[in-house]
Design an enzyme around this catalytic site. Structure first.
Site, mmCIF file in Angstrom:
data_model
loop_
_atom_site.group_PDB
_atom_site.id
_atom_site.type_symbol
_atom_site.label_atom_id
_atom_site.label_comp_id
_atom_site.label_asym_id
_atom_site.label_seq_id
_atom_site.Cartn_x
_atom_site.Cartn_y
_atom_site.Cartn_z
ATOM 1 C CD GLU A 199 -2.752 1.145 2.553
ATOM 2 O OE1 GLU A 199 -3.838 1.730 2.519
ATOM 3 O OE2 GLU A 199 -2.317 0.536 3.572
ATOM 4 C CE LYS A 232 -7.632 0.893 3.564
ATOM 5 N NZ LYS A 232 -6.435 1.500 4.200
ATOM 6 C CB CYS A 280 -4.350 -1.650 4.590
ATOM 7 S SG CYS A 280 -3.399 -1.339 6.098
#
Length: 284
Positions: free
Chosen positions: A59, A132, A172
């Site tokens: 990321e 995301k 994440c």
């Protein structure tokens, strides 16, 4: 009795189309984009020279900064920009699929970005994009994060069809939401580029990665940021490749480097045949 996932690395086995070498790259990126890209290029080359056919970056591999203004300044328009050109070029040059960690892209709100993972095939073509969905929020006294102040959340679950099988993409904090991965149905590989904090990472990172592999009976490739950053932030590192039985195939604790392992589709089938948990689901 535990099921073993050992793979004989004979020449005959390695040409099997159901077995492919995959790699994850760990970095400790800073605010200088060109420096980060130079380091990423070196690590991609190392992974490709080791025989990896799919390489995943962490990321924010191209920029890690404590200042929202720097990420806003670095945001790119889709199909235009230095970082996207870099990813396409590296994929084509090395004849590998690249999972581009995440980079800042423009959003509908001019004061925010999309935290986007871009997937390129071995010809340098953009195959898919994942934005995301879950935005990190954390407040433990002096350590405080609010991703929703900078990031506009995505909404689409992404599964990529590749020569290596079906690949689910997450970033994440998404890791903490198992319903996201259930929505992907049966996949062969989960790729989860991350920049976990040291505080949350040392408590939960490995447990969550192995759990996602076990419950979805698939491989997990989790390339991470790992170390101290110029912004003062510390990330947990411990990039991992985990097989469908929950066995760790490779790990890098701190610093820059490459992890590798083999994705074996026959092994996935054997796990699901021996323990058909996905078929035994009753709550859907």
């Amino acid at each position: 009795m535990a099921i073993k996932s050992k793979i004989k690395t004979t020449k005959a086995r390695l040409v099997n189309k159901d077995i492919v070498k995959i790699a994850g790259i760990q970095m400790a990126s800073g605010p200088d984009i060109k420096s980060n890209l130079n380091e990423a290029e070196n690590l991609i080359t190392i992974a490709a020279n080791q025989g990896a056919k799919l390489i995943a970056l962490p990321e924010y591999f191209s920029i890690m900064s404590s200042k929202d203004s720097e990420k806003l300044k670095a945001k790119e328009k889709p199909d235009h920009g230095l970082v996207q050109s870099f990813l396409s070029t590296q994929a084509k040059k090395n004849k590998v699929w690249i999972i581009g960690g995440s980079i800042p892209l423009v959003s509908k709100d001019k004061n925010k970005i999309r935290n986007s993972c871009l997937i390129y095939d071995d010809k340098g073509n953009l195959v898919h994009r994942y934005d995301k969905i879950h935005l990190f929020g954390f407040d433990m006294g002096e350590e405080f994060y609010r991703e929703d102040k900078l990031i506009e959340a995505g909404s689409d679950v992404v599964v990529v069809n590749s020569p290596f099988g079906k690949i689910g993409i997450a970033i994440c904090y998404d890791l903490r939401f198992p319903e996201l991965f259930r929505a992907m149905k049966e996949i062969d590989l989960l790729v989860i580029p991350s920049a976990f904090t040291e505080t949350t990472g040392k408590a939960h990172w490995e447990i969550l990665i192995r759990a996602r592999a076990i419950e979805n009976q698939c491989y997990v490739l989790a390339p991470a940021q790992g170390g101290y950053h110029l912004s003062g932030r510390e990330t947990h590192g411990n990039s991992l490749i985990v097989d469908p039985w929950g066995t760790i195939l490779d790990r890098l604790s701190r610093g820059s480097g490459v992890i590798t392992g083999y994705l074996n589709k026959e092994y996935i089938k054997s796990i699901r045949k021996s323990l058909p948990a996905l078929k035994h689901r009753t709550i859907k």
